[in-house]
Design a protein around this motif. Structure first.
Motif, PDB file in Angstrom:
ATOM      1  N   ASP A  27      31.350  -9.630  -1.831  1.00 12.49           N
ATOM      2  CA  ASP A  27      31.357  -8.381  -2.585  1.00 12.49           C
ATOM      3  C   ASP A  27      31.978  -7.294  -1.711  1.00 12.49           C
ATOM      4  O   ASP A  27      31.380  -6.851  -0.730  1.00 12.49           O
ATOM      5  CB  ASP A  27      29.939  -8.009  -2.989  1.00 12.49           C
ATOM      6  CG  ASP A  27      29.871  -6.795  -3.891  1.00 12.49           C
ATOM      7  OD1 ASP A  27      30.836  -6.011  -3.914  1.00 12.49           O
ATOM      8  OD2 ASP A  27      28.840  -6.637  -4.560  1.00 12.49           O
ATOM      9  N   GLN A  30      30.029  -3.920  -0.693  1.00  9.77           N
ATOM     10  CA  GLN A  30      28.872  -3.880   0.201  1.00  9.77           C
ATOM     11  C   GLN A  30      29.336  -3.613   1.630  1.00  9.77           C
ATOM     12  O   GLN A  30      29.211  -4.453   2.516  1.00  9.77           O
ATOM     13  CB  GLN A  30      28.077  -5.182   0.116  1.00  9.77           C
ATOM     14  CG  GLN A  30      27.321  -5.337  -1.180  1.00  9.77           C
ATOM     15  CD  GLN A  30      26.356  -6.495  -1.124  1.00  9.77           C
ATOM     16  OE1 GLN A  30      25.848  -6.861  -0.074  1.00  9.77           O
ATOM     17  NE2 GLN A  30      26.091  -7.087  -2.268  1.00  9.77           N
ATOM     18  N   SER A  73      33.166  -8.515  -6.652  1.00 15.83           N
ATOM     19  CA  SER A  73      31.714  -8.442  -6.817  1.00 15.83           C
ATOM     20  C   SER A  73      31.306  -9.446  -7.892  1.00 15.83           C
ATOM     21  O   SER A  73      32.153  -9.902  -8.682  1.00 15.83           O
ATOM     22  CB  SER A  73      31.307  -7.031  -7.251  1.00 15.83           C
ATOM     23  OG  SER A  73      31.738  -6.795  -8.577  1.00 15.83           O
ATOM     24  N   PRO A  97      26.978  -9.634   1.983  1.00  9.54           N
ATOM     25  CA  PRO A  97      27.886  -9.500   0.844  1.00  9.54           C
ATOM     26  C   PRO A  97      28.449 -10.822   0.311  1.00  9.54           C
ATOM     27  O   PRO A  97      28.993 -10.860  -0.783  1.00  9.54           O
ATOM     28  CB  PRO A  97      29.006  -8.615   1.388  1.00  9.54           C
ATOM     29  CG  PRO A  97      28.993  -8.845   2.868  1.00  9.54           C
ATOM     30  CD  PRO A  97      27.550  -9.115   3.225  1.00  9.54           C
TER      31      PRO A  97
END
Length: 106
Positions: A27, A30, A73, A97
């Motif tokens: 992601d 993050q 994400s 992440p």
């Protein structure tokens, strides 16, 4: 985005009905690192997704051609799959992440 959807459509045509994709991503949101956030902004200004990375691999005298690598994400992954015939059946998340997804045909 367009290339990802093209690739997913191609996978749809070339695989059996019970095919699965095991995807790993990170992601990109993050992070609090300034250089990452600046890179996201630069990408968006260029009409690219925030987590789109252009890179090449080098080893000694060898180098690959440049290629795009897309980090998304979990929500972006679901949106990318819309209309492709694929869906996320399960996410496996880590503390950080990085995460994995099992993607199956609808």
């Amino acid at each position: 985005r367009k290339r990802a959807k093209w690739l997913l459509a191609r996978f749809m045509r070339m695989t059996s009905g019970d095919a699965r994709i095991i995807a790993e991503s990170c992601d990109p949101y993050q992070t609090t690192l300034r250089e990452h956030l600046d890179y996201h902004r630069r990408n968006r200004r260029r009409g690219r997704m925030s987590g789109q990375v252009r890179l090449r691999v080098r080893y000694r005298a060898y180098a690959t051609p440049w290629f795009d690598y897309l980090l998304v994400s979990p929500d972006e992954m679901k949106r990318l799959l819309e209309g492709t015939g694929w869906r996320v059946s399960r996410f496996y998340r880590s503390r950080g992440p990085s995460y994995c997804a099992i993607i199956e045909k609808e």
